[in-house]
Motif scaffolding. Sequence first.
Motif: not given
Length: 592
Positions: A179, A202, A269
Amino acid sequence: MTDYGTEVLWVLILASLGLSAIAVVLSLSRRRHNQTPAIAYPGEDVASEAARKVLREFEKNGQSVDAALVTWSPDTLRKILADDLPDAQVIVVSNREPYIHNIKGNGVELLVPASGLVSALEPITRACSGTWIAYGGGTADRLMVDENDRVQVPPGNPSYTLRRVWLTEEEHQGYYLGFANEGLWPLCHIAFTRPVFRASDWEAYEAVNRKFADTVVAEARNERPIVLVQDYHFALLPRMIRERLPEAIIITFWHIPWPNSEVYSICPWRERILEGLLGSSIIGFHTQFHANNFTESVDRFLESRIERADAAISYGGQTTLVHAYPISIEWPAELLAKLPNVDECRARLRDRFGLSPDVKLCVGVERLDYTKGILDRFQALEELFTKRPEWIGKLAFLQIAAPSRGTLPAYKQLHDECHRYAKKINQRFGSEGYKPIIMVAEHHSQEQVYEIYRAADICMVTSLHDGMNLVAKEFVSARDDEQGVLLLSTFAGASRELLEALIVNPYDAAMMSEALQQALTMTPEEQRERMRPMREMVRNNNVYRWAGSMLLDAARLRKRGDLDRVTGTSERSPSNANNVISMFERMRKAAS
Ligand code: F6P
């Protein structure tokens, strides 16, 4: 008494009253200007015109005025902590640890990683006697800690605690390599490498941020620590800490650029990351431009109130300051005292690489990363040798490239391409005993790096995109002989401060080769004229000022929070007591 005697007495009384009044006024105005008695005042430190100039510059940048009036040193930081933030425990959190222990042969080797973040934060943590929490990634790290996973550092002269956090292979893969470095790193840098976002990465990122939040809570000695959260590895951490330690001051520093909101929208996100960061009391960036990009992203993706004049964002009942604090280096660099003079450094380096004394030496020092523009630099050198063959045999380029994130495909590819390109140039322009490009893809200690800076005629910092780039500042600090030329990318934050460098566009090979020609033929006088103001800039804006400005702002937030609590002006829950209320909000409250 005669009339004349009475007159003299009255004159004396009035004069003494006048002097006392002036003294009182002066002392009051001093207090108003600076609430920190331990800090030096303008007149004591800087000529008034110079002080006014710095002040104007600071006010323009929206930074704290106090910070401009101080001579910054470890002592200044200690004074701020003692006077303005008494009993505050400083906790630094970063992914990379400042000291790595590795197994080597039958023993243990100590490594200081190649990281601008580490070189900036290390002197600060030493000065504050703080606690530094980081991932223990060294092969001997577990052997060196006590039963609480702590080790006292720097080795040999300990002044702070390093608390190591252990990660599983999967956690490290998902959170750090995945990530952080395949997702956020390419997202935030304009280097045209496509970000990769995976749900599993994530999840690991979230879990590791949670693990670090647990560690911060475990290390906090009271409810009100000052937590300095570092970088893109920990976007979720500020809110996680805020939920557990509501009275903490959380200062988050984002060491890399922040993209514009259109690019940022790629991240699946995106809202969660913004919410996480807005758990901070202060969020810092290197440049105002990146701070503005962040604010624009919040504006676009979250229901929030943005007070642009105050550089404050209110979200979920709490307010966060968003500021630019340009990072810097220790001044004077402690290790300079250990190094020989410039001539000796030149001789040593020429000896190490078999270069004759008349060959000009140009250097590049960084992690082997695709944002650093290493291939573009090679292209500029190729162009120079082609257009100006008189430099063949007279110029060598030394590339120090510390191995970094080497298991990721983009980094493997870069490693291979760099070696291939260097070989091609060497075959084309090299000869028996002469290699135009010397590529050393190995870790070097800070001392070795400073020796290289001192030995160089030219230093190339040609990043495609960089938050700040401390190599540029280190080169300047290493050159106490006021010689050497810096070629600096316009896309590195440092180019906003080091204005006397030769500023280049790394995408324009022809322009860079012309800048190289200019550097190679620059007179010693011009080198001095350029180097002197750059050294002054770094000296005045050293890393203690960077940290001190944030601590002064933090002190203000704490005082304001305490005041609000006492006067009952805050409507917010105690969990927000230490976050600043925007000036707008305060004015409205006062009026109602
Ligand atoms: O400054 C950016 C940064 O990613 C730091 O966070 C980090 O310490 C440094 O570059 C080196 O990278 P890494 O820790 O991934 O080797």
